[in-house]
Motif scaffolding. Structure first.
Motif, PDB file in Angstrom:
ATOM      1  N   TYR A 119      21.610 -36.070  -7.477  1.00 22.30           N
ATOM      2  CA  TYR A 119      21.855 -36.178  -8.701  1.00 22.30           C
ATOM      3  C   TYR A 119      23.179 -36.268  -8.968  1.00 22.30           C
ATOM      4  N   ASP A 120      23.617 -36.833  -9.765  1.00 23.93           N
ATOM      5  CA  ASP A 120      25.193 -37.822 -10.000  1.00 23.93           C
ATOM      6  C   ASP A 120      25.913 -36.680 -11.122  1.00 23.93           C
ATOM      7  N   PHE A 127      21.945 -33.406 -13.473  1.00 21.24           N
ATOM      8  CA  PHE A 127      21.660 -32.314 -12.436  1.00 21.24           C
ATOM      9  C   PHE A 127      20.839 -31.087 -12.851  1.00 21.24           C
ATOM     10  N   GLU A 128      20.424 -30.836 -14.582  1.00 20.36           N
ATOM     11  CA  GLU A 128      19.734 -30.531 -14.597  1.00 20.36           C
ATOM     12  C   GLU A 128      18.521 -30.614 -14.801  1.00 20.36           C
ATOM     13  N   ASN A 129      17.878 -31.747 -14.398  1.00 17.41           N
ATOM     14  CA  ASN A 129      16.696 -32.432 -13.761  1.00 17.41           C
ATOM     15  C   ASN A 129      16.190 -32.342 -12.459  1.00 17.41           C
ATOM     16  N   ILE A 130      16.919 -31.101 -11.392  1.00 15.79           N
ATOM     17  CA  ILE A 130      16.989 -30.847 -10.380  1.00 15.79           C
ATOM     18  C   ILE A 130      16.030 -30.474 -10.318  1.00 15.79           C
ATOM     19  N   ASN A 132      13.243 -29.672 -12.044  1.00 19.93           N
ATOM     20  CA  ASN A 132      11.720 -30.867 -12.515  1.00 19.93           C
ATOM     21  C   ASN A 132      11.319 -31.089 -11.146  1.00 19.93           C
ATOM     22  N   TRP A 133      13.065 -32.099 -10.447  1.00 22.45           N
ATOM     23  CA  TRP A 133      12.157 -32.394  -8.821  1.00 22.45           C
ATOM     24  C   TRP A 133      11.914 -31.857  -8.089  1.00 22.45           C
ATOM     25  N   ILE A 134      12.776 -30.479  -8.057  1.00 22.45           N
ATOM     26  CA  ILE A 134      11.917 -29.168  -7.332  1.00 22.45           C
ATOM     27  C   ILE A 134      10.288 -28.644  -7.733  1.00 22.45           C
ATOM     28  N   GLU A 138       7.389 -28.631  -5.319  1.00 22.61           N
ATOM     29  CA  GLU A 138       6.741 -27.663  -4.943  1.00 22.61           C
ATOM     30  C   GLU A 138       4.759 -28.609  -4.748  1.00 22.61           C
ATOM     31  N   GLU A 139       5.338 -29.415  -6.340  1.00 22.93           N
ATOM     32  CA  GLU A 139       3.481 -29.754  -6.550  1.00 22.93           C
ATOM     33  C   GLU A 139       3.021 -30.526  -5.183  1.00 22.93           C
TER      34      GLU A 139
END
Ligand SMILES: Nc1nc2c(ncn2[C@@H]2O[C@H](COP(=O)(O)OP(=O)(O)OP(=O)(O)O)[C@@H](O)[C@H]2O)c(=O)[nH]1
Ligand SMILES: [Mg+2]
Length: 239
Positions: A119-120, A127-130, A132-134, A138-139
């Motif tokens: 993130y930046d 940062f909030e989108n991390i 979603n990346w996690i 997982e998927e």
């Protein structure tokens, strides 16, 4: 030191040891004379503009570019590092953060042994989108893939929106390591990749030890013939 070729993500194994054979089928002469002990496939993910390509450019060329050329689909770079006397070839896949490339980039998760979530620190949203990346990991990735969280552009302290402590806390929540980096000022970039590579190597060596326990003097005799080493192991030039 750079080499580029098209790689089919479907042919890359899940996070396992990639066997290194001296007789590897390869049309590339340089590839035939193996100059490394292990090949680790790493992946960089995170929102568009967080600096994934710049982090990789810093790591592979020790250079930086201020012009933003958003990655189209996927790209990769190679750097071979030395870890505790072993040559580790890092094949690092740089994904496009843009949503429209998600189908392509997601196909590369499965072959990754390590993933950098970036993130930046000057963009709260990234940062909030991390989380979603996690979820994407997982998927789509192997369950035991090594992960690491990077807060990039850390030299831009006056524009900071995400404190270091929040980054650390999120990493603790996910049970992964965390570093703040700057591709521009060359802070922690090498450290981050070396750390991720070392964690993968340790996990891999533990697994190899578990498969080949050292022969002690007081072990019970096995009832059956010990299993033969898997074929990929005998091909591995480590043994
Ligand atoms: N100040 C500062 N700028 C950076 C840093 N890293 C990257 N940038 C800038 O941020 C912008 C985006 O960097 P990229 O590396 O292209 O971003 P990306 O994450 O690869 O973006 P996508 O390819 O679209 O997913 C560029 O203008 C870079 O120069 C850094 O550490 N500090
Ligand atoms: Mg990019």
């Amino acid at each position: 030191s750079q080499s580029k070729s098209v790689d089919d993500p479907a042919s890359t194994p899940a996070a396992t040891v990639t066997p290194v054979s001296k007789k590897a089928k390869s049309s590339n002469e340089a590839e035939m004379a193996k100059t490394y002990d292990y090949l680790f496939k790493l992946l960089l993910i995170g929102d568009s503009g967080v600096g994934k390509t710049c982090i990789l450019f810093r790591f592979s060329e020790d250079a930086f570019n201020t012009t933003f050329i958003s990655t189209i689909g996927i790209d990769f770079k190679i750097r071979t590092i030395d870890l505790d006397g072993k040559k580790i070839k890092l094949q690092i896949w740089d994904t496009a953060g843009q949503e429209r490339f998600r189908t392509i980039t997601t196909a590369y998760y499965r072959g990754a042994m390590g993933i950098m979530l970036v993130y930046d620190i000057t963009q709260e949203k990234s940062f909030e989108n991390i989380k979603n990346w996690i979820r994407n990991i997982e998927e789509n990735a192997a369950a035991d893939v090594e992960k690491m969280l990077l807060g990039n552009k850390c030299e831009l302290n006056e524009k900071r929106q995400v404190t270091r402590v929040r980054g650390e806390q999120l990493a603790v929540e996910y049970g992964i390591k965390f570093m703040e980096t700057s591709a521009k000022a060359s802070i922690n970039v090498d450290d981050a990749f070396f750390t991720l590579a070392r964690d993968i190597k340790c996990k891999m060596e533990k697994r190899m030890e578990a498969n080949n326990p050292p022969k002690g003097g007081h072990q019970l005799k096995p009832q059956v013939e010990p299993r033969k080493a898997p074929s990929w192991l005998s091909k591995c030039n480590l043994f």
